[in-house]
Design a protein around this motif. Structure first.
Motif, short mmCIF file in Angstrom:
data_model
loop_
_atom_site.label_atom_id
_atom_site.label_comp_id
_atom_site.label_asym_id
_atom_site.label_seq_id
_atom_site.Cartn_x
_atom_site.Cartn_y
_atom_site.Cartn_z
N ARG A 1 0.45 -13.86 9.49
CA ARG A 1 2.18 -13.51 9.59
C ARG A 1 2.35 -11.96 9.50
O ARG A 1 3.36 -11.34 9.89
N SER A 2 1.56 -11.49 8.46
CA SER A 2 2.01 -10.00 8.04
C SER A 2 0.52 -9.51 7.62
O SER A 2 -0.57 -10.15 7.59
N TRP A 3 0.43 -8.57 7.13
CA TRP A 3 -0.59 -7.51 6.63
C TRP A 3 -0.94 -8.16 5.18
O TRP A 3 -2.00 -7.80 4.75
N LYS A 4 -0.31 -8.92 4.67
CA LYS A 4 -0.73 -9.59 3.34
C LYS A 4 -1.27 -10.72 3.16
O LYS A 4 -1.42 -11.57 4.14
N GLU A 5 -1.88 -10.92 2.07
CA GLU A 5 -2.70 -12.02 1.50
C GLU A 5 -3.66 -12.51 2.54
O GLU A 5 -3.61 -13.39 3.31
N VAL A 6 -4.82 -11.74 2.51
CA VAL A 6 -6.25 -12.12 3.03
C VAL A 6 -6.86 -12.58 1.82
O VAL A 6 -7.48 -11.37 1.15
N GLN A 7 -7.45 -13.76 1.61
CA GLN A 7 -8.22 -14.14 0.34
C GLN A 7 -7.61 -13.50 -0.77
O GLN A 7 -8.16 -13.08 -2.17
N GLY A 8 -6.17 -13.65 -1.15
CA GLY A 8 -5.56 -13.39 -2.39
C GLY A 8 -5.36 -11.88 -2.41
O GLY A 8 -4.74 -11.54 -3.65
N MET A 9 -5.85 -11.42 -1.52
CA MET A 9 -5.32 -9.56 -1.48
C MET A 9 -4.80 -9.02 -0.22
O MET A 9 -4.92 -9.67 0.64
N THR A 10 -4.07 -8.14 -0.51
CA THR A 10 -3.54 -7.56 0.81
C THR A 10 -4.44 -6.70 1.50
O THR A 10 -5.72 -6.27 0.84
N ILE A 11 -4.36 -6.50 2.91
CA ILE A 11 -5.34 -5.75 3.56
C ILE A 11 -5.64 -4.22 2.95
O ILE A 11 -6.65 -3.99 2.83
N GLY A 12 -4.52 -3.91 2.53
CA GLY A 12 -4.77 -2.40 2.02
C GLY A 12 -5.29 -2.51 0.46
O GLY A 12 -6.31 -1.69 0.26
N LYS B 1 -8.88 -0.51 -0.10
CA LYS B 1 -8.89 0.40 -1.55
C LYS B 1 -10.15 -0.11 -2.13
O LYS B 1 -11.08 0.87 -2.61
N GLU B 2 -10.63 -1.46 -2.37
CA GLU B 2 -11.79 -1.86 -2.81
C GLU B 2 -12.74 -1.09 -2.19
O GLU B 2 -13.83 -0.51 -2.66
N TYR B 3 -12.76 -1.10 -0.64
CA TYR B 3 -14.02 -0.71 -0.01
C TYR B 3 -14.24 0.85 -0.05
O TYR B 3 -15.30 1.28 -0.30
N VAL B 4 -12.97 1.38 -0.12
CA VAL B 4 -13.11 3.05 -0.32
C VAL B 4 -13.54 3.61 -1.54
O VAL B 4 -14.21 4.33 -1.85
N GLN B 5 -13.03 2.84 -2.75
CA GLN B 5 -13.47 3.17 -4.10
C GLN B 5 -15.14 2.85 -4.18
O GLN B 5 -15.62 3.61 -4.94
N LEU C 1 -2.83 1.34 0.14
CA LEU C 1 -4.03 0.77 -0.71
C LEU C 1 -3.48 -0.03 -1.70
O LEU C 1 -4.41 -0.88 -2.22
N ASN C 2 -2.42 0.21 -2.17
CA ASN C 2 -1.82 -0.51 -3.49
C ASN C 2 -0.85 -1.78 -3.19
O ASN C 2 -0.59 -2.59 -3.94
N GLY C 3 -0.95 -1.83 -1.68
CA GLY C 3 -0.14 -3.39 -1.28
C GLY C 3 1.14 -3.19 -1.26
O GLY C 3 1.80 -4.18 -1.02
N THR C 4 1.75 -2.16 -1.41
CA THR C 4 3.11 -1.90 -1.37
C THR C 4 3.89 -1.60 -0.12
O THR C 4 5.08 -1.52 0.15
N GLN C 5 3.16 -1.14 0.83
CA GLN C 5 3.57 -0.62 2.16
C GLN C 5 2.59 -1.09 3.41
O GLN C 5 1.31 -0.83 2.91
#
Length: 93
Positions: free
Chosen positions: A22-33, A37-41, A65-69
């Protein structure tokens, strides 16, 4: 631009996966951002580099990346292109 992107098979796959959520949020308990972020770090990629490649300011990338936008689909396409990863990578469960 969108018509050109639809020619790419990875974009079609991305849209099919995205429609499951329904949105960019919550894929496996994390936002897509947060997944991005985990990948780029892990790879030491700088936010400024991503912002330049995507064509947005540093603060927008930081908030994503912080899941706020959220970011738009075309911005997400550019982000994945900059990271050289398939668009489905961060949205699959």
């Amino acid at each position: 631009e969108l018509v050109e992107l639809l020619k790419f098979r990875s974009f079609k796959n991305f849209i099919n996966e995205l429609l499951k959520f329904r949105s960019w949020k919550e894929v496996q308990g994390m936002t897509i951002g947060e997944k991005v972020k985990e990948y780029v770090q892990e790879r030491g990629i700088k936010q400024r580099f991503l912002a330049e490649k995507v064509g947005v300011d540093d603060s927008k990338i930081s908030k994503f990346l912080n899941g706020t936008q959220d970011i738009g689909v075309l911005e997400y396409f550019k982000l994945c292109e900059a990271l050289d990863v398939p668009m489905e990578k961060f949205i699959k469960e």
